[in-house]
Design a protein around this motif. Sequence first.
Motif, mmCIF file in Angstrom:
data_model
loop_
_atom_site.group_PDB
_atom_site.id
_atom_site.type_symbol
_atom_site.label_atom_id
_atom_site.label_comp_id
_atom_site.label_asym_id
_atom_site.label_seq_id
_atom_site.Cartn_x
_atom_site.Cartn_y
_atom_site.Cartn_z
ATOM 1 N N VAL A 9 0.846 -1.199 0.000
ATOM 2 C CA VAL A 9 0.000 0.000 0.000
ATOM 3 C C VAL A 9 0.879 1.245 0.000
ATOM 4 O O VAL A 9 0.671 2.174 -0.795
ATOM 5 N N ASP A 10 1.882 1.269 0.873
ATOM 6 C CA ASP A 10 2.796 2.408 0.940
ATOM 7 C C ASP A 10 3.516 2.611 -0.393
ATOM 8 O O ASP A 10 3.678 3.742 -0.853
ATOM 9 N N ARG A 11 3.934 1.519 -1.025
ATOM 10 C CA ARG A 11 4.660 1.617 -2.296
ATOM 11 C C ARG A 11 3.754 2.119 -3.418
ATOM 12 O O ARG A 11 4.174 2.932 -4.242
ATOM 13 N N ILE A 12 2.523 1.660 -3.460
ATOM 14 C CA ILE A 12 1.583 2.124 -4.488
ATOM 15 C C ILE A 12 1.341 3.624 -4.338
ATOM 16 O O ILE A 12 1.368 4.369 -5.321
ATOM 17 N N ILE A 13 1.132 4.070 -3.117
ATOM 18 C CA ILE A 13 0.920 5.502 -2.866
ATOM 19 C C ILE A 13 2.155 6.295 -3.270
ATOM 20 O O ILE A 13 2.059 7.333 -3.928
ATOM 21 N N PHE A 40 -8.077 3.640 -5.311
ATOM 22 C CA PHE A 40 -7.159 3.225 -4.251
ATOM 23 C C PHE A 40 -6.685 4.442 -3.460
ATOM 24 O O PHE A 40 -6.697 4.440 -2.226
ATOM 25 N N MET A 41 -6.268 5.486 -4.186
ATOM 26 C CA MET A 41 -5.765 6.687 -3.529
ATOM 27 C C MET A 41 -6.878 7.365 -2.725
ATOM 28 O O MET A 41 -6.638 7.841 -1.615
ATOM 29 N N GLN A 42 -8.082 7.392 -3.267
ATOM 30 C CA GLN A 42 -9.198 8.009 -2.563
ATOM 31 C C GLN A 42 -9.489 7.265 -1.260
ATOM 32 O O GLN A 42 -9.787 7.875 -0.234
ATOM 33 N N LYS A 43 -9.362 5.949 -1.304
ATOM 34 C CA LYS A 43 -9.627 5.127 -0.121
ATOM 35 C C LYS A 43 -8.553 5.299 0.956
ATOM 36 O O LYS A 43 -8.848 5.250 2.147
ATOM 37 N N HIS A 44 -7.311 5.491 0.537
ATOM 38 C CA HIS A 44 -6.192 5.497 1.476
ATOM 39 C C HIS A 44 -5.670 6.884 1.857
ATOM 40 O O HIS A 44 -4.676 6.977 2.574
ATOM 41 N N TRP A 53 -3.617 15.511 -4.853
ATOM 42 C CA TRP A 53 -2.986 14.527 -5.741
ATOM 43 C C TRP A 53 -3.656 14.517 -7.110
ATOM 44 O O TRP A 53 -2.984 14.532 -8.135
ATOM 45 N N ARG A 54 -5.004 14.503 -7.130
ATOM 46 C CA ARG A 54 -5.735 14.481 -8.411
ATOM 47 C C ARG A 54 -5.405 15.705 -9.248
ATOM 48 O O ARG A 54 -5.185 15.612 -10.446
#
Length: 91
Positions: A9-13, A40-44, A53-54
């Motif tokens: 999760v940390d790596r994807i972000i 994913f980003m919205q959830k985390h 970010w968007r």
Amino acid sequence: MEKFTDREVDRIIEMAWEDRTPFEAIEFQFGLTEKDVIKFMQKHMKPSSFRMWRKRVQGRKTKHQNLRPDDVKTFKSSRQKHISHNSISKR
């Protein structure tokens, strides 16, 4: 159900925030399409961080492989240090 470890999760972000990492690299490594990464980003993330970010990634040429110049063919910057997964770091 979340299928990623905390480390993933940390790596994807981290990859999603990096300017030079295209969405295709995230899909290649984690199987998440651009739409999946957005969800994913919205959830985390906190809502304000997600909006920031968007705004940052929308239309950014470096985040989309097909918008990049033809001479850029790698996911990794040429200045990025090579990491060997078989070595043990020493202090």
